[in-house]
Structure formats: C-alpha cells, structure tokens
Design a protein around this motif. Structure first.
Motif, mmCIF file in Angstrom:
data_model
loop_
_atom_site.group_PDB
_atom_site.id
_atom_site.type_symbol
_atom_site.label_atom_id
_atom_site.label_comp_id
_atom_site.label_asym_id
_atom_site.label_seq_id
_atom_site.Cartn_x
_atom_site.Cartn_y
_atom_site.Cartn_z
ATOM 1 N N TRP A 168 0.813 -1.225 0.000
ATOM 2 C CA TRP A 168 0.000 0.000 0.000
ATOM 3 C C TRP A 168 0.851 1.281 0.000
ATOM 4 O O TRP A 168 0.347 2.363 0.273
ATOM 5 N N GLY A 169 2.137 1.153 -0.274
ATOM 6 C CA GLY A 169 3.004 2.327 -0.234
ATOM 7 C C GLY A 169 3.123 2.918 1.150
ATOM 8 O O GLY A 169 3.362 4.119 1.310
ATOM 9 N N GLU A 170 2.996 2.055 2.178
ATOM 10 C CA GLU A 170 3.002 2.543 3.559
ATOM 11 C C GLU A 170 4.359 2.400 4.247
ATOM 12 O O GLU A 170 4.468 2.545 5.464
ATOM 13 N N TRP A 171 5.400 2.083 3.475
ATOM 14 C CA TRP A 171 6.781 2.122 3.964
ATOM 15 C C TRP A 171 7.139 0.973 4.905
ATOM 16 O O TRP A 171 8.065 1.082 5.708
ATOM 17 N N HIS A 172 6.420 -0.126 4.816
ATOM 18 C CA HIS A 172 6.801 -1.320 5.570
ATOM 19 C C HIS A 172 6.719 -2.523 4.629
ATOM 20 O O HIS A 172 6.201 -2.422 3.514
ATOM 21 N N SER A 173 7.237 -3.644 5.053
ATOM 22 C CA SER A 173 7.155 -4.924 4.326
ATOM 23 C C SER A 173 7.644 -4.831 2.883
ATOM 24 O O SER A 173 7.041 -5.396 1.975
ATOM 25 N N SER A 174 8.748 -4.130 2.671
ATOM 26 C CA SER A 174 9.302 -4.021 1.318
ATOM 27 C C SER A 174 10.019 -5.301 0.925
ATOM 28 O O SER A 174 10.886 -5.798 1.656
ATOM 29 N N SER A 175 9.696 -5.824 -0.246
ATOM 30 C CA SER A 175 10.366 -7.032 -0.744
ATOM 31 C C SER A 175 11.761 -6.724 -1.275
ATOM 32 O O SER A 175 12.553 -7.630 -1.528
ATOM 33 N N ASN A 176 12.066 -5.441 -1.441
ATOM 34 C CA ASN A 176 13.367 -5.031 -1.964
ATOM 35 C C ASN A 176 14.229 -4.332 -0.914
ATOM 36 O O ASN A 176 15.181 -3.625 -1.255
ATOM 37 N N GLY A 177 13.871 -4.533 0.341
ATOM 38 C CA GLY A 177 14.688 -3.979 1.420
ATOM 39 C C GLY A 177 14.636 -2.467 1.536
ATOM 40 O O GLY A 177 15.573 -1.845 2.059
ATOM 41 N N LEU A 178 13.544 -1.861 1.091
ATOM 42 C CA LEU A 178 13.461 -0.400 1.121
ATOM 43 C C LEU A 178 12.938 0.148 2.446
ATOM 44 O O LEU A 178 12.914 1.368 2.632
ATOM 45 N N SER A 179 12.539 -0.740 3.366
ATOM 46 C CA SER A 179 11.979 -0.282 4.643
ATOM 47 C C SER A 179 13.078 0.010 5.662
ATOM 48 O O SER A 179 12.967 -0.332 6.842
ATOM 49 N N THR A 180 14.142 0.637 5.202
ATOM 50 C CA THR A 180 15.221 1.077 6.088
ATOM 51 C C THR A 180 15.260 2.593 6.056
ATOM 52 O O THR A 180 14.813 3.225 5.086
ATOM 53 N N THR A 181 15.817 3.184 7.092
ATOM 54 C CA THR A 181 15.875 4.645 7.134
ATOM 55 C C THR A 181 16.642 5.206 5.943
ATOM 56 O O THR A 181 16.230 6.205 5.339
ATOM 57 N N ALA A 182 17.738 4.557 5.566
ATOM 58 C CA ALA A 182 18.546 5.056 4.446
ATOM 59 C C ALA A 182 17.749 5.059 3.145
ATOM 60 O O ALA A 182 17.775 6.040 2.383
ATOM 61 N N ASN A 183 17.032 3.980 2.875
ATOM 62 C CA ASN A 183 16.257 3.910 1.638
ATOM 63 C C ASN A 183 15.010 4.790 1.691
ATOM 64 O O ASN A 183 14.613 5.385 0.680
ATOM 65 N N GLN A 184 14.393 4.872 2.862
ATOM 66 C CA GLN A 184 13.251 5.776 3.011
ATOM 67 C C GLN A 184 13.688 7.220 2.787
ATOM 68 O O GLN A 184 12.987 8.005 2.134
ATOM 69 N N ARG A 185 14.855 7.559 3.326
ATOM 70 C CA ARG A 185 15.389 8.911 3.114
ATOM 71 C C ARG A 185 15.642 9.158 1.627
ATOM 72 O O ARG A 185 15.324 10.234 1.094
ATOM 73 N N ALA A 186 16.192 8.167 0.947
ATOM 74 C CA ALA A 186 16.483 8.320 -0.483
ATOM 75 C C ALA A 186 15.207 8.571 -1.284
ATOM 76 O O ALA A 186 15.176 9.434 -2.176
ATOM 77 N N VAL A 187 14.147 7.833 -0.963
ATOM 78 C CA VAL A 187 12.878 8.008 -1.679
ATOM 79 C C VAL A 187 12.266 9.366 -1.355
ATOM 80 O O VAL A 187 11.807 10.093 -2.251
ATOM 81 N N LEU A 188 12.258 9.732 -0.076
ATOM 82 C CA LEU A 188 11.659 11.009 0.318
ATOM 83 C C LEU A 188 12.414 12.184 -0.292
ATOM 84 O O LEU A 188 11.798 13.116 -0.838
ATOM 85 N N GLU A 189 13.729 12.157 -0.222
ATOM 86 C CA GLU A 189 14.508 13.268 -0.769
ATOM 87 C C GLU A 189 14.365 13.354 -2.283
ATOM 88 O O GLU A 189 14.317 14.460 -2.848
#
Length: 457
Positions: A168-189
């Motif tokens: 649901w694009g809710e920033w959890h349960s990523s199959s590609n390991g994106l639910s980390t602060t570093a990757n969340q920061r990359a997407v947000l920025e």
C-alpha cells in the motif's frame, strides 16, 4: 462650616463669571466617535472548501480504466472537494512507466480539475502484505518520470503521500529492502527534489520523519513554509482511531502524538480509520478529541465504514464534515462609510478559525468592491497570509489597500480568498468560503459578502 459655605458660593460665582468668556482652544480635538464594527454571524452548516474534509478513495491498477467524469462531478454536492487518487505501478516493477500510462495519469488529473476537486496522490506497487514492490533504482526512475506530471498539475494536487515502498506504499514490508531509514530517506529526498516547492509530502508514521531528519523537534514557526525538507513533510495515519498504537503508527504514543500535534500547525495530517482494537470505541467524543488534538485536515469517507456509519448514527458526522481542516469565519469588521477617490481604504477584519487545522496552502486575498450601478468588480489585493490563523484562534487583517483605478461611486464590499494558481483563481470551486450566514456569493470567482457599502467620492 459657614466659612466653607461662603467660600463655596464665592467659587461658584467666580466660575460663572469666568466661563462665559472662555473660548475653546482650536487645538483641542473634536470628540472621537466610538468605533462601530459590523458583527458577523457564524454557522455550523457543512459545505465544501478546497484541500480539506472527507475524501473519496479512487484506486487504479495497471490496465484498469481511468476516472469517470460524471462520477467525479457528483462529489461536490456531497460537500466533497478532495479525492485520493492512488496509482499502482504494478505493471512496471522492472521497467519505466509507459507513455500511455503517464498519459492516463494526466487524463485523470484533467478530469479532477474539470470537476472542481483537488487530489491527494499516492503511488505504490502492491496491495498485498506479501507482495513485491520495486528496487530503489526503479523507484527513483519512476519518480523522475513523474516530475512533469507533478509540475503540470500542481494546481490541483493538495498533498502527495510518500508511497512507493512496501504494501500500500506505507513504507513497511518491502520485498526489496526499502523499509530502512537510508532507503526511506532516499525516496523522500528524491520525491521532494522533483515536486514543485509549494507541494508537501506526507509520511506514514512520525518515527519515519524523526529518523530521516535525525530530530524529535517539531517544525516551528521559524522553519515553517521554508524550503527546508522538514517544513515540507507532514503525516498520514491510515489506521486512525483504532486504539492503542493505531496498528503500529506510534511506538511512544503520547510523545509521538504530541510531535504530530505540534507539527500540524504547519504541515498537514490526515488519513483513514481502521477496525478498532480491543475495547476501544472510535465514538463521537474520541473522534472529536483526536481530530482537534492532531489537527486533522482530511479523512477517508470510504473506510472504515463501521466507524463512519457510527458517526452518522450518533449525530456527529456533520460536525466532523464541517470542522475537518480549516473553517474560517469573519467575526467583526471595521470599514469607513466614505473615502476619497484615488486614496486608500482602511480595512480591518477579524477572522476566526473554527476548524481542527489551519490552511496549509497560501491563498490570494483581496477586498472586492462591486459597483452597485454598473456591477463592475474591482479587486484590492491584501498581503494577509491566512495560514497563520491557527485552530481556535482569531486574527485581525488590518491593511490600507490602494483605491487607484476605482472610480467614484457606491460599492458593496466583499472578501475574496482565491487559489494562487492562474488556472484556478477565477473558479468558484477553488475559492475559500467563510463560515458565515448568508455570506457566500458564487460570482466573480467566489466571494464573501462583508455586508457593507462604501461610497467613493
């Protein structure tokens, strides 16, 4: 005693002799008439205003049909001005978004504009907790592809929910390991870098924002409305009023709600309800208290249906529909009866915010004069920033706009609060209506009657 009486009689006689010869000093001011204001009556009736209120959810997966114009056109009759358009990119997890798909996104936003609505936007890849999203390289490629869409439609985009990561694009349960602060920061920025500066993004939990920016300090008035990333990031809670931690929205419930409450004076909060947990009841009192405290600006009308229907049954639905987001009302106005042509207008109007949240988008504010004979309108721009009128506060607009170019005559006075976008500034659906009885006039792009006539000589 006799001496006192005699002295008193003498003093009175002397005063009587002197007074007839006294003349008023020409420098003495004339008696000042007490300032008389116009008191305005507020009302509780629900009505639509831009970027706030209950919203409709409209989800599309790859290959599905676009929006139906006739359906969108019915929403404003139900006091809805906002829709969540959720685009799933499930057909593009390993490749660029096709030109055909991007054209469909644009067609949907065109229809939203025609209907006089604004959109919450979210993009994602799966609606299955065990489903797959896209790798970071694909996500950033897609965000780059969406930049022209964001720019072309910034007039009808209310807010953008961060999305893209996990179910649901809710920033959890990523199959590609994106639910980390570093990757969340990359997407947000990345998202902030391609969005027009006036658009705000919302993240799913307060902890995500705190971790990305490395601080638990909320946005304050000195940071608000700047280009700083923190000033452009708000919150969406998709399990609002479900009890406890709201399904993991909060960890330290008290501290994190306080953080959201403080931030929401400057960045938006909204979302949807979920099935309540345990013995928690999302009743009218709970809903009212939480929406006021967290400064809730919008809420999903379609989910959770039992909670929404409970509010209808118990008589608070209209209250919530009226008070979600901002609800500005004129309180008292002070204006001259006559002014000289080519001069200035002394304008003083107090405005209260009776809603749960402030405005987050800057508006164009003007005094409007309508000639009572010719019907010609004249706009006198004001510098007022209505975003500063926070919930439960009253602020005064006190300015002296120029009357240059306004000919002599008798005028009715109005307040116009319009969208800053050139494409929307003359559209009634995008102007802000004040919550005052018999004030709204659906002409000249939507104006609010200030119940005053001005003579220009």
């Amino acid at each position: 005693m006799k001496k006192f009486i005699t002295t008193g009689i003498f003093a009175v006689a002397l005063l009587a002799a002197v007074l007839p010869g006294c003349k008023k000093d020409s420098s003495d001011p004339d008696p000042v008439e007490p300032e008389k204001g116009i008191a305005y009556e507020s009302m509780a009736t629900p009505f639509a205003n831009p970027e706030r209120g209950f919203y409709k959810t409209l989800i599309r997966k790859t290959g599905e049909a676009g929006l139906v114009q006739s359906q969108l056109n019915t929403y404003r009759a139900s006091n809805i001005s906002l829709v969540l358009r959720f685009f799933y990119l499930d057909g593009f997890k390993d490749k660029a978004i096709s030109a055909e798909e991007l054209a469909l996104f644009q067609a949907d936003l065109d229809k939203i504009r025609i209907a006089g609505l604004k959109a919450l936007l979210r993009f994602g890849y799966t609606d299955d907790i065990a489903g797959t999203d896209a790798p970071l390289a694909i996500v950033t490629q897609h965000i780059d592809q969406l930049k022209p869409l964001f720019e072309a439609n910034k007039d009808v985009i209310a807010f953008v929910q961060a999305g893209f990561i996990g179910a649901w694009g809710e920033w959890h349960s990523s199959s590609n390991g994106l639910s980390t602060t570093a990757n969340q920061r990359a997407v947000l920025e990345k998202l902030l870098s391609v969005l027009p500066a006036e658009l705000m993004v919302q993240v799913r939990t307060p902890l995500y924002k705190q971790a990305i920016y490395g601080t638990t300090n909320p946005v304050n008035s000195s940071l608000a409305y700047t280009a700083d990333g923190r000033a452009r990031v708000g919150h969406h809670n998709d399990c609002f009023l479900s009890g406890g931690t709201d399904y993991g929205t909060y960890t330290n419930v008290t501290a994190e709600k306080k953080f959201v409450s403080d931030e929401a004076a400057f960045v938006p909060t909204g979302g949807e309800t979920c099935p309540p947990t345990g013995t928690y009841s999302p009743n009218c009192l709970e809903g009212r208290n939480e929406m006021k405290y967290l400064k809730w600006t919008y809420l999903n009308l379609d989910y959770y249906p039992t909670t929404i229907s409970g509010w209808r049954l118990n008589g608070c639905f209209d209250e919530f529909q009226s008070n979600l987001g901002y609800r500005l009302a004129a309180v008292e106005g002070f204006f001259p009866d006559e002014v000289a042509a080519g001069g200035t207008l002394s304008f003083k109007l107090s405005v209260a915010n009776k809603g749960y949240a402030p405005l987050y988008s800057k508006k164009t504010v003007a005094v409007v004069l309508k000639n009572t004979v010719s019907g010609t309108f004249y706009d006198l721009p004001l510098q007022a920033d209505l975003r500063t009128i926070k919930p439960e506060l009253t602020s005064t607009i006190e300015e002296t706009p120029s009357l240059a170019g306004v000919p002599a005559g008798t005028y009715s006075m109005y307040l116009r609060i319009s969208d800053v976008a050139v494409s929307l500034k003359d559209r009634t659906e995008y102007s802000v209506r004040l919550a005052n009885k018999d004030a709204w006039v659906a002409e000249h792009g939507g104006i609010n009657n200030l119940s005053h006539q001005l003579i220009i000589r």
